[in-house]
Scaffold this active site. Structure first.
Site, PDB file in Angstrom:
ATOM      1  N   TYR A 106       8.656  67.569   1.602  1.00  0.00           N
ATOM      2  CA  TYR A 106       7.051  68.607   2.277  1.00  0.00           C
ATOM      3  C   TYR A 106       7.368  70.077   1.945  1.00  0.00           C
ATOM      4  CZ  TYR A 106       3.621  71.122   5.362  1.00  0.00           C
ATOM      5  OH  TYR A 106       2.906  72.071   4.993  1.00  0.00           O
TER       6      TYR A 106
HETATM    7  N1  NAD Z   1      -1.365  71.807  11.111  1.00  0.00           N
HETATM    8  C1  NAD Z   1       0.517  72.507  11.025  1.00  0.00           C
HETATM    9  O1  NAD Z   1       1.228  72.889  11.419  1.00  0.00           O
HETATM   10  C2  NAD Z   1       0.711  73.092   9.596  1.00  0.00           C
HETATM   11  C3  NAD Z   1       1.065  73.945   9.134  1.00  0.00           C
HETATM   12  C4  NAD Z   1       1.562  74.314   8.224  1.00  0.00           C
HETATM   13  C5  NAD Z   1       1.742  74.303   6.639  1.00  0.00           C
HETATM   14  N2  NAD Z   1       0.222  73.709   7.206  1.00  0.00           N
HETATM   15  C6  NAD Z   1      -0.435  73.722   5.968  1.00  0.00           C
HETATM   16  O2  NAD Z   1      -1.873  73.522   6.096  1.00  0.00           O
HETATM   17  C7  NAD Z   1      -3.069  73.155   4.875  1.00  0.00           C
HETATM   18  C8  NAD Z   1      -4.488  72.611   6.427  1.00  0.00           C
HETATM   19  O3  NAD Z   1      -3.703  71.870   7.041  1.00  0.00           O
HETATM   20  P1  NAD Z   1      -4.146  70.483   8.191  1.00  0.00           P
HETATM   21  O4  NAD Z   1      -3.086  71.207   9.628  1.00  0.00           O
HETATM   22  O5  NAD Z   1      -5.266  71.080   8.568  1.00  0.00           O
HETATM   23  O6  NAD Z   1      -4.498  69.965   7.828  1.00  0.00           O
HETATM   24  P2  NAD Z   1      -6.018  68.228   7.752  1.00  0.00           P
HETATM   25  O7  NAD Z   1      -4.730  67.002   7.181  1.00  0.00           O
HETATM   26  O8  NAD Z   1      -5.959  68.407   8.721  1.00  0.00           O
HETATM   27  O9  NAD Z   1      -6.454  69.132   6.805  1.00  0.00           O
HETATM   28  C9  NAD Z   1      -6.447  69.140   5.061  1.00  0.00           C
HETATM   29  C10 NAD Z   1      -7.377  68.371   4.635  1.00  0.00           C
HETATM   30  O10 NAD Z   1      -7.044  68.408   3.080  1.00  0.00           O
HETATM   31  C11 NAD Z   1      -7.838  67.339   1.977  1.00  0.00           C
HETATM   32  N3  NAD Z   1      -7.019  67.456   0.941  1.00  0.00           N
HETATM   33  C12 NAD Z   1      -5.391  66.144   1.773  1.00  0.00           C
HETATM   34  N4  NAD Z   1      -5.063  66.662   0.091  1.00  0.00           N
HETATM   35  C13 NAD Z   1      -6.391  66.835  -0.842  1.00  0.00           C
HETATM   36  C14 NAD Z   1      -6.756  66.247  -2.205  1.00  0.00           C
HETATM   37  N5  NAD Z   1      -5.527  65.652  -2.782  1.00  0.00           N
HETATM   38  N6  NAD Z   1      -7.627  66.740  -2.956  1.00  0.00           N
HETATM   39  C15 NAD Z   1      -8.967  67.424  -1.894  1.00  0.00           C
HETATM   40  N7  NAD Z   1      -8.713  67.502  -0.651  1.00  0.00           N
HETATM   41  C16 NAD Z   1      -7.548  66.688   0.324  1.00  0.00           C
HETATM   42  C17 NAD Z   1      -7.554  66.343   3.839  1.00  0.00           C
HETATM   43  O11 NAD Z   1      -8.926  65.178   3.414  1.00  0.00           O
HETATM   44  C18 NAD Z   1      -7.994  67.063   4.845  1.00  0.00           C
HETATM   45  O12 NAD Z   1      -9.189  67.430   5.212  1.00  0.00           O
HETATM   46  C19 NAD Z   1      -2.222  72.063   4.259  1.00  0.00           C
HETATM   47  O13 NAD Z   1      -1.885  72.856   2.959  1.00  0.00           O
HETATM   48  C20 NAD Z   1      -1.104  72.073   5.478  1.00  0.00           C
HETATM   49  O14 NAD Z   1      -0.558  71.583   5.010  1.00  0.00           O
HETATM   50  C21 NAD Z   1      -0.753  72.979   8.185  1.00  0.00           C
END
Ligand code: NAD
Length: 254
Positions: free
Chosen positions: A151
């Site tokens: 990641y």
């Molecule tokens: N949740 C955490 O603890 C955390 C920590 C650090 C970074 N992040 C980052 O924050 C962002 C949001 O994460 P989240 O936790 O809300 O995740 P989540 O899975 O709840 O939401 C991510 C969304 O992105 C969509 N998605 C994934 N691949 C896609 C693609 N190829 N095209 C279009 N849509 C796509 C998914 O369907 C989903 O609805 C991400 O980039 C994640 O890596 C999250």
């Protein structure tokens, strides 16, 4: 009171749920006309209805989809002032447990979506001499969190893209930054933390150790991440570019 994003046109990718939905809600409240994307057509459409946003389903890692989203946004809201590259999410597992498929998924979801959206939207921003790109990165790139090597390879690419684009387009009125959260209390994280005893052993250990890295002692709320994204996307951040801004409860400092 003046709203931070009044009349701005904004694309938010991966906005069906989680952090993307929280960002979309804040953007709407701050006056932006929001265009949402998600690969999940059903949940994306429901979120867009709830927020009064436009919605286009599509997998942004696939060639042509970012261009289709850009054209859709221009048709719906007429301008793209802000692009939030939020689509992503990890396939979190030990490095040697990854498969060809999970490596590809990790890079596609996090890095390819961001590269493709930047390439699709930048010509429009250059033409107008204005743009705010906010990428969602990850604190794990900095602190080398357990099971996050693959990641981090993808999100590290997002951090690196940020500095390069910021420099290349600084004189065209375009600002490019990354907001990098540590653990965030999304629905999925909340579920995992609600009953840690039923988690597989490696995940229980992972969460014990991860939460211990955060001096504030808890994951971020989604709105705490979204508030920083609003600021970076606003006029107030005119002199901020090429930065990775941590929202991490102190898990790394400086
Ligand atoms: N949740 C955490 O603890 C955390 C920590 C650090 C970074 N992040 C980052 O924050 C962002 C949001 O994460 P989240 O936790 O809300 O995740 P989540 O899975 O709840 O939401 C991510 C969304 O992105 C969509 N998605 C994934 N691949 C896609 C693609 N190829 N095209 C279009 N849509 C796509 C998914 O369907 C989903 O609805 C991400 O980039 C994640 O890596 C999250």
């Amino acid at each position: 009171m003046e709203r931070a994003l009044e009349s701005r046109g904004a694309i938010i990718t991966g906005g069906a749920r989680g952090i993307g939905r929280a960002i979309a809600r804040k953007f709407s409240a701050e006056g932006a006309a929001v265009v949402l994307n998600d690969v999940d057509a059903e949940v994306g459409a429901a979120t867009a209805r709830e927020l009064g946003a436009a919605f286009l389903a599509g997998d942004l890692a696939a060639p042509g989809e970012a261009e289709r989203l850009t054209a859709f946004a221009l048709e719906k809201v007429g301008r793209i002032d802000i692009l939030v590259n939020n689509a992503g999410g990890g396939v979190i597992r030990p490095f040697l447990s990854h498969t060809e498929e999970s490596i590809r998924q990790t890079i596609d979801r996090n890095l390819m979506t961001t590269i493709r959206c930047c390439r699709a939207v930048l010509p429009h921003m250059i033409e107008r001499g204005y743009g705010r790109i906010v990428n969602i990165g990850a604190e794990s790139v900095r602190n080398g969190l357990w099971m996050h090597a693959m990641y981090n390879a993808a999100k590290g690419g997002v951090h690196a893209l940020t500095t390069g684009l910021a420099r290349e387009f600084a004189d065209r009125g375009i600002r490019v930054n990354t907001v990098a959260p540590s653990a965030v209390s999304t629905e999925m994280v909340k579920d995992m933390l609600a009953d840690r005893d039923v988690l597989p052993a490696e995940w229980k250990v992972f969460w014990d150790k991860t939460l211990a890295t955060i001096p504030i002692g808890r994951p971020a709320e989604m709105d705490e991440v979204a508030d920083v994204v609003v600021f970076v996307a606003s006029e107030k951040a005119e002199f901020v570019t090429g930065q990775v801004i941590s929202v991490n409860g102190g898990s790394s400092m400086l």
